[in-house]
Design an enzyme around this catalytic site. Structure first.
Site, mmCIF file in Angstrom:
data_model
loop_
_atom_site.group_PDB
_atom_site.id
_atom_site.type_symbol
_atom_site.label_atom_id
_atom_site.label_comp_id
_atom_site.label_asym_id
_atom_site.label_seq_id
_atom_site.Cartn_x
_atom_site.Cartn_y
_atom_site.Cartn_z
ATOM 1 N N HIS A 1 5.489 6.859 6.726
ATOM 2 C CA HIS A 1 5.135 6.337 5.405
ATOM 3 C C HIS A 1 4.587 7.469 4.543
ATOM 4 O O HIS A 1 4.460 8.602 5.021
ATOM 5 C CB HIS A 1 4.105 5.205 5.539
ATOM 6 C CG HIS A 1 2.824 5.683 6.118
ATOM 7 N ND1 HIS A 1 2.529 5.607 7.452
ATOM 8 C CD2 HIS A 1 1.759 6.328 5.552
ATOM 9 C CE1 HIS A 1 1.345 6.148 7.677
ATOM 10 N NE2 HIS A 1 0.859 6.605 6.541
ATOM 11 N N GLU B 1 -3.223 13.222 1.023
ATOM 12 C CA GLU B 1 -4.504 12.846 1.615
ATOM 13 C C GLU B 1 -5.229 14.099 2.079
ATOM 14 O O GLU B 1 -6.364 14.335 1.712
ATOM 15 C CB GLU B 1 -4.256 11.890 2.793
ATOM 16 C CG GLU B 1 -3.624 10.592 2.345
ATOM 17 C CD GLU B 1 -4.105 9.419 3.144
ATOM 18 O OE1 GLU B 1 -3.756 9.331 4.329
ATOM 19 O OE2 GLU B 1 -4.854 8.576 2.582
ATOM 20 N N HIS C 1 0.818 -1.220 0.000
ATOM 21 C CA HIS C 1 0.000 0.000 0.000
ATOM 22 C C HIS C 1 0.846 1.263 0.000
ATOM 23 O O HIS C 1 0.421 2.314 -0.435
ATOM 24 C CB HIS C 1 -0.900 0.045 1.237
ATOM 25 C CG HIS C 1 -1.825 -1.117 1.383
ATOM 26 N ND1 HIS C 1 -2.821 -1.377 0.467
ATOM 27 C CD2 HIS C 1 -1.901 -2.101 2.314
ATOM 28 C CE1 HIS C 1 -3.479 -2.469 0.851
ATOM 29 N NE2 HIS C 1 -2.938 -2.926 1.949
ATOM 30 N N HIS D 1 2.034 8.924 1.007
ATOM 31 C CA HIS D 1 0.888 8.810 0.098
ATOM 32 C C HIS D 1 1.209 9.671 -1.113
ATOM 33 O O HIS D 1 1.684 10.804 -0.947
ATOM 34 C CB HIS D 1 -0.387 9.317 0.772
ATOM 35 C CG HIS D 1 -0.716 8.596 2.059
ATOM 36 N ND1 HIS D 1 -1.554 7.511 2.096
ATOM 37 C CD2 HIS D 1 -0.289 8.797 3.329
ATOM 38 C CE1 HIS D 1 -1.653 7.078 3.358
ATOM 39 N NE2 HIS D 1 -0.893 7.838 4.121
ATOM 40 N N THR E 1 -6.209 6.831 8.220
ATOM 41 C CA THR E 1 -6.763 7.049 6.874
ATOM 42 C C THR E 1 -6.831 5.747 6.079
ATOM 43 O O THR E 1 -7.131 5.759 4.890
ATOM 44 C CB THR E 1 -5.937 8.082 6.084
ATOM 45 O OG1 THR E 1 -4.625 7.550 5.873
ATOM 46 C CG2 THR E 1 -5.845 9.403 6.828
ATOM 47 N N HIS F 1 3.541 10.803 6.611
ATOM 48 C CA HIS F 1 2.937 10.662 7.949
ATOM 49 C C HIS F 1 3.926 10.019 8.909
ATOM 50 O O HIS F 1 4.369 8.895 8.663
ATOM 51 C CB HIS F 1 1.682 9.791 7.870
ATOM 52 C CG HIS F 1 0.559 10.442 7.133
ATOM 53 N ND1 HIS F 1 -0.454 9.729 6.528
ATOM 54 C CD2 HIS F 1 0.291 11.764 6.917
ATOM 55 C CE1 HIS F 1 -1.301 10.591 5.975
ATOM 56 N NE2 HIS F 1 -0.863 11.820 6.183
HETATM 57 ZN ZN LIG Z 1 -0.772 7.691 6.103
#
Ligand SMILES: [Zn+2]
Ligand SMILES: *[C@@H]1O[C@H](CO)[C@@H](O)[C@H](O)[C@H]1NC(C)=O
Ligand SMILES: *[C@@H]1O[C@H](CO)[C@@H](O)[C@H](O)[C@H]1NC(C)=O
Length: 305
Positions: free
Chosen positions: A114, A126, A87, A116, A220, A139
Site C-alpha cells: 500500500h 512516512e 485510508h 502513503h 504506522t 510499504h
Molecule cells: Zn504503510
C-alpha cells in the site's frame, strides 16, 4: 419493512458515532489522538514508526544486512486485488510471494502492499530521510512464515517485515506503474475493490534489493503494534506528477473527501539504532585513525629513548 422516523434518526446517530470513532489523519481522530481510541494503547509506546532515517554517515554499518531474496514477485498471478479502504490504496496479494535474506530470520510471506502520499509533492512519505520528505512511500507488508497468517503475526515482536520504498518526482510517467495507477480510477470510492491482472509486483520495486536501512519499529497505523522489522531502501522509485494525482483523487469514507496526507508524523527514536547494509568510504576510518595515533605515539616514545 417500515422504519419510524425516530428509528431512522437513531440509525443515523449510531452510524455517525461509528464513523467518528474511526481513526484518520485529521481532527478529531488524527495521529496525536490515536492512543485515546480503544485498543490503540500501543500507539503511545517507545518504539514507534515512522522515524527520521539519518544520513548514511549517521547510521551504523551492519555486515549481517545481506541482500534480500524475493520469490514469486515476477510471476503473473490473478490473485491480486486492489482496494480503497478509505485510508490508502492497497494491493492484496494471495499468491505465493516470499521474502528472505535481508538479515531477517526465516522466510516471510507477502500479504499486501500500500501507499502513503501528500496533497502536494513536498510531503507524503512516512519515513523522512535526514528530515526530508518524499512525495510517496510504498510499504510491502510481509509476515513471518512461522505464523499462520498476517493477523496472527501482527502483534508478535518478530511477526512482520515491511519493505519501504521512497519515490521521487520525474517528468515522464513511470511505465512500470502505469497499469496499477490507471486501475486506481476503478477504486475512487472508499470500499471499492477491483481484481487486477497484468500487474507484476516485481515491476513495482527496484531491481537490486541490497542497499537499505534497518530498524525495529511498529505499524504506522492503529493499532501500532511494535512488531515490525523495518527496511527502507536507499534507491528511490521514479513517479510523475500526473501519476501522483491519481492517488490524490481517491476518496475517503467521508463523502467527497480526498485521501491525502495519509502519513503519520515521525516518532522519537528513544535510543533505537538505525543500521545500514552498505559500506561507506569512511567506514573503517576510525580503525585507521586509531592505529595511526598508536604509530605517532610509538614514534614519539622512540624519540624519547
Ligand atoms: Zn504503510
Ligand atoms: C485531538 O483531540 C482534540 C480534542 O478533541 C481536538 O481538539 C484535536 O483537534 C484533535 N487532534 C487531532 C490531530 O486529531
Ligand atoms: C487496469 O489497467 C489496464 C491498463 O490500463 C486495463 O487494461 C485494465 O482494464 C484495468 N483494469 C481495471 C479493473 O481497471
Amino acid at each position: 419493512m417500515f422504519y419510524s422516523p425516530t428509528l431512522l434518526v437513531l440509525f443515523g446517530l449510531i452510524n455517525d458515532f461509528v464513523t467518528c470513532a474511526e481513526w484518520g489523519y485529521s481532527s478529531p481522530y488524527g495521529p496525536s489522538n490515536w492512543t485515546t481510541l480503544h485498543g490503540n494503547e500501543a500507539c503511545g509506546r517507545r518504539a514507534q514508526s515512522p522515524i527520521d532515517i539519518p544520513d548514511a554517515m549517521n547510521a551504523q554499518y551492519d555486515e549481517g544486512l545481506v541482500p534480500f531474496t524475493v520469490m514469486g514477485f515476477e510471476k503473473k498471478t490473478n490473485q491480486l486485488k486492489l482496494i480503497n479502504n478509505g485510508h490508502t490504496a492497497q494491493l492484496n496479494i494471495l499468491g505465493d510471494l516470499t521474502v528472505s535474506g535481508g538479515g531477517l530470520s526465516g522466510t516471510f510471506k507477502t500479504a499486501q502492499l500500500h501507499f502513503h502520499w501528500g496533497s502536494s509533492s513536498i510531503k507524503g512519505s512516512e519515513h523522512l530521510r535526514n528530515t526530508k520528505a518524499f512525495p510517496l512511500e510504498m510499504h510491502i507488508v510481509n509476515f513471518n512464515g512461522k505464523y499462520d497468517n498476517l493477523a496472527a503475526a501482527a502483534d508478535k515482536p518478530d511477526g512482520l517485515a515491511v519493505l519501504g520504498f521512497w519515490f521521487k518526482v520525474v517528468a515522464e510517467d513511470n511505465e512500470m506503474f502505469a497499469r496499477l495507477v490507471s486501475n486506481l480510477t476503478s477504486i475512487q470510492n472508499a470500499d471499492a475493490e477491483v481484481a487486477v491482472t497484468d500487474v507484476l509486483v516485481s515491476d513495482l520495486i527496484i531491481p537490486k534489493l541490497d542497499k537499505y536501512y534497518r530498524y525495529k519499529g511498529s505499524l504506522t497505523t492503529p493499532p501500532c503494534f511494535e512488531s515490525v522489522t523495518w527496511t527502507m531502501f536507499e534507491e528511490t522509485i521514479p513517479i510523475s506528477e500526473s501519476q501522483l494525482r491519481q492517488f490524490r483523487n481517491l476518496k475517503e469514507k467521508k463523502p467527497s473527501h480526498e485521501i491525502v496526507n495519509n502519513f503519520r508524523p515521525v516518532q522519537m527514536l528513544n535510543g533505537r539504532r538505525v543500521s545500514r547494509s552498505f559500506k561507506l568510504e569512511t567506514d573503517g576510518a576510525s580503525t585507521i585513525c586509531s592505529s595511526s595515533i598508536v604509530t605517532v605515539l610509538l614514534v614519539y616514545l622512540l624519540h624519547l629513548l
